[in-house]
Design an enzyme around this catalytic site. Sequence first.
Site, PDB file in Angstrom:
ATOM      1  N   GLN A  33       0.839  -1.204   0.000  1.00 22.33           N
ATOM      2  CA  GLN A  33       0.000   0.000   0.000  1.00 22.33           C
ATOM      3  C   GLN A  33       0.870   1.248   0.000  1.00 22.33           C
ATOM      4  OE1 GLN A  33      -2.042  -1.062   3.612  1.00 22.33           O
ATOM      5  NE2 GLN A  33      -0.067  -1.521   4.537  1.00 22.33           N
ATOM      6  N   ASP A  88      -0.118   0.593  13.785  1.00 28.60           N
ATOM      7  CA  ASP A  88       0.082   1.924  14.388  1.00 28.60           C
ATOM      8  C   ASP A  88       0.332   1.816  15.896  1.00 28.60           C
ATOM      9  OD1 ASP A  88      -3.063   1.414  13.736  1.00 28.60           O
ATOM     10  OD2 ASP A  88      -2.745   2.149  15.782  1.00 28.60           O
ATOM     11  N   GLY A 140      -1.971 -12.059   8.463  1.00 25.53           N
ATOM     12  CA  GLY A 140      -2.750 -12.527   9.610  1.00 25.53           C
ATOM     13  C   GLY A 140      -3.562 -13.775   9.314  1.00 25.53           C
ATOM     14  N   ASP A 157      -7.637  -5.588  13.802  1.00 32.22           N
ATOM     15  CA  ASP A 157      -7.585  -4.136  13.604  1.00 32.22           C
ATOM     16  C   ASP A 157      -6.984  -3.894  12.220  1.00 32.22           C
ATOM     17  OD1 ASP A 157      -5.596  -1.474  15.190  1.00 32.22           O
ATOM     18  OD2 ASP A 157      -7.164  -1.445  13.643  1.00 32.22           O
ATOM     19  N   SER A 158      -7.764  -4.254  11.203  1.00 35.28           N
ATOM     20  CA  SER A 158      -7.216  -4.217   9.837  1.00 35.28           C
ATOM     21  C   SER A 158      -7.790  -3.074   9.033  1.00 35.28           C
ATOM     22  CB  SER A 158      -7.569  -5.531   9.135  1.00 35.28           C
ATOM     23  OG  SER A 158      -8.923  -5.479   8.725  1.00 35.28           O
ATOM     24  N   THR A 159      -7.287  -2.893   7.813  1.00 38.20           N
ATOM     25  CA  THR A 159      -7.893  -1.984   6.851  1.00 38.20           C
ATOM     26  C   THR A 159      -9.214  -2.596   6.399  1.00 38.20           C
ATOM     27  OG1 THR A 159      -6.317  -3.120   5.407  1.00 38.20           O
ATOM     28  CG2 THR A 159      -5.831  -0.852   5.914  1.00 38.20           C
ATOM     29  N   ASP A 160      -9.976  -1.845   5.611  1.00 43.25           N
ATOM     30  CA  ASP A 160     -11.246  -2.374   5.099  1.00 43.25           C
ATOM     31  C   ASP A 160     -10.980  -3.527   4.133  1.00 43.25           C
ATOM     32  OD1 ASP A 160     -12.696   0.959   4.957  1.00 43.25           O
ATOM     33  OD2 ASP A 160     -12.552  -0.515   6.575  1.00 43.25           O
ATOM     34  N   PRO A 164      -4.516  -6.487   0.964  1.00 39.35           N
ATOM     35  CA  PRO A 164      -4.100  -7.604   1.827  1.00 39.35           C
ATOM     36  C   PRO A 164      -5.147  -7.989   2.852  1.00 39.35           C
ATOM     37  CG  PRO A 164      -2.944  -5.573   2.438  1.00 39.35           C
ATOM     38  CD  PRO A 164      -3.683  -5.292   1.151  1.00 39.35           C
TER      39      PRO A 164
HETATM   40  N1  SAM Z   1      -8.080   1.851  12.385  1.00 45.28           N
HETATM   41  C1  SAM Z   1      -7.890   1.476  11.068  1.00 45.28           C
HETATM   42  C2  SAM Z   1      -9.211   1.251  10.424  1.00 45.28           C
HETATM   43  O1  SAM Z   1     -10.181   1.227  11.122  1.00 45.28           O
HETATM   44  O2  SAM Z   1      -9.301   1.160   9.234  1.00 45.28           O
HETATM   45  C3  SAM Z   1      -6.954   0.319  10.936  1.00 45.28           C
HETATM   46  C4  SAM Z   1      -5.601   0.775  11.092  1.00 45.28           C
HETATM   47  S1  SAM Z   1      -4.339  -0.427  11.089  1.00 45.28           S
HETATM   48  C5  SAM Z   1      -3.042   0.579  10.671  1.00 45.28           C
HETATM   49  C6  SAM Z   1      -4.616  -1.449   9.698  1.00 45.28           C
HETATM   50  C7  SAM Z   1      -3.445  -2.379   9.429  1.00 45.28           C
HETATM   51  O3  SAM Z   1      -3.891  -3.652   8.909  1.00 45.28           O
HETATM   52  C8  SAM Z   1      -2.478  -1.831   8.363  1.00 45.28           C
HETATM   53  O4  SAM Z   1      -1.250  -1.531   8.977  1.00 45.28           O
HETATM   54  C9  SAM Z   1      -2.348  -2.962   7.336  1.00 45.28           C
HETATM   55  O5  SAM Z   1      -1.036  -3.117   6.832  1.00 45.28           O
HETATM   56  C10 SAM Z   1      -2.787  -4.169   8.175  1.00 45.28           C
HETATM   57  N2  SAM Z   1      -3.228  -5.331   7.410  1.00 45.28           N
HETATM   58  C11 SAM Z   1      -4.017  -5.350   6.304  1.00 45.28           C
HETATM   59  N3  SAM Z   1      -4.177  -6.623   5.862  1.00 45.28           N
HETATM   60  C12 SAM Z   1      -3.476  -7.430   6.710  1.00 45.28           C
HETATM   61  C13 SAM Z   1      -3.261  -8.846   6.792  1.00 45.28           C
HETATM   62  N4  SAM Z   1      -3.799  -9.688   5.897  1.00 45.28           N
HETATM   63  N5  SAM Z   1      -2.519  -9.321   7.813  1.00 45.28           N
HETATM   64  C14 SAM Z   1      -1.968  -8.476   8.738  1.00 45.28           C
HETATM   65  N6  SAM Z   1      -2.116  -7.112   8.707  1.00 45.28           N
HETATM   66  C15 SAM Z   1      -2.871  -6.609   7.711  1.00 45.28           C
END
Ligand code: SAM
Length: 289
Positions: A33, A88, A140, A157-160, A164
């Site tokens: 990303q 974060d 994950g 606590d992931s992205t939408d 990934p």
């Molecule tokens: N608070 C935010 C929200 O509500 O959208 C989430 C923030 S947190 C930084 C999201 C994290 O999920 C990102 O750092 C991203 O790299 C991670 N992420 C996304 N897909 C993932 C996966 N398959 N395994 C582990 N981490 C993942």
Amino acid sequence: MKKQKWHTDHAYGSVKLSYLIKRPLFRLRTNYQVIEILDTEAYGLALFLGGDMQLTQRDEYIYHEMISHVALFTHKKARRILIIGGGDGGTLREVLKHPVEKVTLVEVDRHVIESCRKYMPAISDGAFDDPRVEIVIGDGARYVATSKENFDIILVDSTDRIGPAIKLYSKKFYEACKNRLGKNGILVNQIGMPFLFPNFLKEMTERRGSYFASATSYLAVVPSYYGGAIGFGWATNENLRYDEEFFRKLAQRFKRSGINTRYYSPHIHKSSFVLPPVLPGYSAVAPGH
Ligand code: SAM
């Protein structure tokens, strides 16, 4: 007159949100990303992934308190916690306020952790250096499918559901989480904006419901998130009775813990599960009744 800089977030199809930028601090395209950390006029420092706002200095505590304390105060003795995503460090910060033994954080993109530690250190507030913490850089979904470890609580606590994170909303992932959780195990995952995507809420609640004893969702209002309340998916291996006795004991646990919070409280906990009739998962019987 100095030209104003704006960052536009593709909040929702036909809606764009623009933030007046005081100064950009960091930008990097990684294998997963584009990471941007910007100092915004309205919300202070903010993290954007793929152009989408993830958290801001001004209101991140609401999201991080609600994704962690609802589960940790429900589970009477949570000792082993798995956080998926959360690079974060905000969720980790809140979890470590509890007397947990070990927290494993599995983040797919190491650059999110490194850039947030450097440019937004107050979010993690030293949590990454806590001896109870194990950091795993990896996917994950793959972690829960291959790990032999058991956990009391899993917080996603992931992205939408893009890039990934797509796998983190799949049936296979929910089933694997079920298998990694103990008999009182709890799974929480952010499920975006229910008022904008009610069908997604329904689909995910039913999907979790096919693997767990109970599945519902709860809400919290994060001002910098477009679309009203954010939804958290809730699933437990145990069929808990959310009656008056449950909330009386929860309030005692909260008081005894001495944990400081700014948004979370036992009353907020109880009311966050009260969904309006328009949303799937609505139940005429509110928790505690
Ligand atoms: N608070 C935010 C929200 O509500 O959208 C989430 C923030 S947190 C930084 C999201 C994290 O999920 C990102 O750092 C991203 O790299 C991670 N992420 C996304 N897909 C993932 C996966 N398959 N395994 C582990 N981490 C993942």
